[in-house]
Design an enzyme around this catalytic site. Structure first.
Site, mmCIF file in Angstrom:
data_model
loop_
_atom_site.group_PDB
_atom_site.id
_atom_site.type_symbol
_atom_site.label_atom_id
_atom_site.label_comp_id
_atom_site.label_asym_id
_atom_site.label_seq_id
_atom_site.Cartn_x
_atom_site.Cartn_y
_atom_site.Cartn_z
ATOM 1 C CE LYS A 17 -2.092 -1.435 3.766
ATOM 2 N NZ LYS A 17 -1.458 -2.736 3.990
ATOM 3 N NE ARG A 92 -4.598 -1.941 9.997
ATOM 4 C CZ ARG A 92 -3.631 -1.213 9.425
ATOM 5 N NH1 ARG A 92 -3.876 -0.004 8.984
ATOM 6 N NH2 ARG A 92 -2.428 -1.725 9.302
ATOM 7 N NE ARG A 131 7.289 -2.385 6.234
ATOM 8 C CZ ARG A 131 5.967 -2.258 6.353
ATOM 9 N NH1 ARG A 131 5.251 -1.762 5.365
ATOM 10 N NH2 ARG A 131 5.368 -2.637 7.461
ATOM 11 N NE ARG A 164 6.242 -0.056 10.152
ATOM 12 C CZ ARG A 164 5.084 -0.021 9.488
ATOM 13 N NH1 ARG A 164 5.001 0.601 8.318
ATOM 14 N NH2 ARG A 164 4.011 -0.592 9.981
ATOM 15 N NE ARG A 175 2.123 -4.992 11.339
ATOM 16 C CZ ARG A 175 3.044 -4.573 10.471
ATOM 17 N NH1 ARG A 175 4.263 -5.054 10.538
ATOM 18 N NH2 ARG A 175 2.744 -3.695 9.567
HETATM 19 P P1 ADP Z 1 2.231 -1.808 3.182
HETATM 20 O O1 ADP Z 1 2.205 -0.296 3.145
HETATM 21 O O2 ADP Z 1 1.023 -2.422 2.530
HETATM 22 O O3 ADP Z 1 2.471 -2.361 4.548
HETATM 23 P P2 ADP Z 1 4.791 -1.578 1.758
HETATM 24 O O4 ADP Z 1 4.484 -0.733 0.579
HETATM 25 O O5 ADP Z 1 5.526 -0.963 2.885
HETATM 26 O O6 ADP Z 1 3.457 -2.314 2.280
HETATM 27 O O7 ADP Z 1 5.620 -2.852 1.216
HETATM 28 C C1 ADP Z 1 6.133 -3.842 2.110
HETATM 29 C C2 ADP Z 1 7.512 -4.303 1.633
HETATM 30 O O8 ADP Z 1 7.390 -5.025 0.399
HETATM 31 C C3 ADP Z 1 8.488 -3.143 1.334
HETATM 32 O O9 ADP Z 1 9.767 -3.556 1.743
HETATM 33 C C4 ADP Z 1 8.401 -2.968 -0.185
HETATM 34 O O10 ADP Z 1 9.637 -2.506 -0.720
HETATM 35 C C5 ADP Z 1 8.087 -4.387 -0.689
HETATM 36 N N1 ADP Z 1 7.165 -4.414 -1.835
HETATM 37 C C6 ADP Z 1 6.110 -3.597 -2.080
HETATM 38 N N2 ADP Z 1 5.459 -3.930 -3.218
HETATM 39 C C7 ADP Z 1 6.115 -5.016 -3.717
HETATM 40 C C8 ADP Z 1 5.925 -5.848 -4.884
HETATM 41 N N3 ADP Z 1 4.919 -5.626 -5.752
HETATM 42 N N4 ADP Z 1 6.788 -6.858 -5.058
HETATM 43 C C9 ADP Z 1 7.808 -7.082 -4.166
HETATM 44 N N5 ADP Z 1 8.043 -6.342 -3.062
HETATM 45 C C10 ADP Z 1 7.207 -5.315 -2.820
HETATM 46 P P1 ADP Z 2 0.981 -1.610 7.429
HETATM 47 O O1 ADP Z 2 0.774 -0.669 6.265
HETATM 48 O O2 ADP Z 2 2.336 -2.177 7.462
HETATM 49 O O3 ADP Z 2 -0.133 -2.573 7.596
HETATM 50 P P2 ADP Z 2 0.289 0.671 9.008
HETATM 51 O O4 ADP Z 2 1.403 1.617 8.852
HETATM 52 O O5 ADP Z 2 -0.939 0.896 8.203
HETATM 53 O O6 ADP Z 2 0.858 -0.766 8.754
HETATM 54 O O7 ADP Z 2 -0.161 0.587 10.522
HETATM 55 C C1 ADP Z 2 0.770 0.390 11.562
HETATM 56 C C2 ADP Z 2 0.012 0.156 12.865
HETATM 57 O O8 ADP Z 2 -0.794 1.302 13.183
HETATM 58 C C3 ADP Z 2 -0.978 -1.000 12.824
HETATM 59 O O9 ADP Z 2 -0.366 -2.246 13.099
HETATM 60 C C4 ADP Z 2 -1.968 -0.602 13.927
HETATM 61 O O10 ADP Z 2 -1.430 -0.846 15.213
HETATM 62 C C5 ADP Z 2 -2.039 0.906 13.754
HETATM 63 N N1 ADP Z 2 -3.143 1.327 12.850
HETATM 64 C C6 ADP Z 2 -3.020 1.956 11.649
HETATM 65 N N2 ADP Z 2 -4.227 2.185 11.100
HETATM 66 C C7 ADP Z 2 -5.145 1.674 11.977
HETATM 67 C C8 ADP Z 2 -6.566 1.572 11.968
HETATM 68 N N3 ADP Z 2 -7.314 2.039 10.947
HETATM 69 N N4 ADP Z 2 -7.158 0.974 13.043
HETATM 70 C C9 ADP Z 2 -6.439 0.516 14.080
HETATM 71 N N5 ADP Z 2 -5.102 0.553 14.132
HETATM 72 C C10 ADP Z 2 -4.440 1.139 13.094
#
Ligand code: ADP
Ligand code: ADP
Length: 225
Positions: A17, A92, A131, A164, A175
């Site tokens: 995302k 969420r 990541r 992180r 998670r």
């Molecule tokens: P999210 O915001 O959904 O948690 P991220 O964008 O931070 O996910 O991506 C999680 C990890 O996967 C990062 O280290 C990113 O560089 C990698 N990543 C993201 N998209 C892809 C993809 N299409 N293929 C392989 N690795 C990816």
């Molecule tokens: P990722 O993209 O890797 O899933 P986020 O950066 O979106 O993680 O979120 C990190 C943390 O922040 C989550 O694990 C949760 O603890 C909290 N969080 C973020 N958005 C929400 C939400 N809409 N409701 C509850 N907790 C949230």
């Protein structure tokens, strides 16, 4: 007919995302609202909300709905979000989704579509454990799939790359559990409203980006935006 795009981007943690957000920011004049980023900023600044949220985030649990709904509701009422938005990481839970609907309805608005970036659990684990994010702006890298040009330094702003706290293996497992239990039900919820659009998140970032752009272009035509 709605003259705006009110979009939700969701999917398991690590689906890509944030990565797609970076790319989409350049395509559409829509504010990108990430509740995870907002929470991390509150933790950094040690606000009252940040102090409350930190323990949940560190454990990989969801921050309670009332705190999130208040934070997101306030953000959505700001001027730059009045002509549409892309939400990342909110809602969420089904309770958050219904709260969002009420908030938008009070402004005479509604959700245009929910885009699910779908990735299986094994891939989530691979992505999150590799990541790395920059300390300055949260730019994303992956040690294997998207390494920085210079070890541990952000290509975009030169700041340091870190792992992180919630990307440790035990927290990742929690998670994922929380995602399946609390967030996955949103698929049925938005399906029943006819708003679900599925995107295969296993393809490379450029393909995923192309697919999301195509979906948004179609929505624009349908909504006459
Ligand atoms: P999210 O915001 O959904 O948690 P991220 O964008 O931070 O996910 O991506 C999680 C990890 O996967 C990062 O280290 C990113 O560089 C990698 N990543 C993201 N998209 C892809 C993809 N299409 N293929 C392989 N690795 C990816
Ligand atoms: P990722 O993209 O890797 O899933 P986020 O950066 O979106 O993680 O979120 C990190 C943390 O922040 C989550 O694990 C949760 O603890 C909290 N969080 C973020 N958005 C929400 C939400 N809409 N409701 C509850 N907790 C949230």
């Amino acid at each position: 007919m709605a003259a705006e795009l009110n979009l939700i981007l969701f999917g398991p943690p690590g689906a890509g995302k944030g990565t797609q957000a970076e790319r989409l920011r350049g395509d559409f004049q829509l504010p990108f609202i990430s509740t995870g980023e907002m929470l991390r900023a509150n933790v950094r600044d040690q606000t009252e909300l940040g102090l409350k949220a930190k323990e949940f985030m560190d454990a990989g649990d969801l921050v309670p709905d009332d705190l999130i709904v208040a934070m997101a509701g306030e953000r959505l009422g700001q001027d730059d979000a009045l002509d549409g938005f892309i939400l990342d990481g909110f809602p969420r839970t089904v309770a958050q989704a219904t709260a969002l609907e009420r908030k938008l309805a009070s402004m005479g608005r509604r959700v245009t579509a929910a885009l699910l970036i779908d990735v299986p659990d094994e891939e989530v684990i691979r992505r999150l454990s590799g990541r790395r994010v920059c300390v300055k702006a949260g730019h994303n890298y992956h040690v294997e799939f998207d390494p920085p040009k210079h070890d541990s330094v952000c290509d975009q702003d030169g700041s340091r790359l870190i792992q992180r706290d919630d990307d440790r293996p035990d927290v990742i497992a929690n998670r994922l559990r929380v995602y399946h239990e609390k967030t996955k039900p949103l698929v049925d919820y938005y399906d029943s409203l006819g708003l679900m659009r599925r995107i295969d998140g296993t393809r490379d970032p450029a393909d995923v980006h192309g697919h999301i752009r195509a979906v948004i272009a179609t929505l624009r035509l349908e909504e006459n935006v």
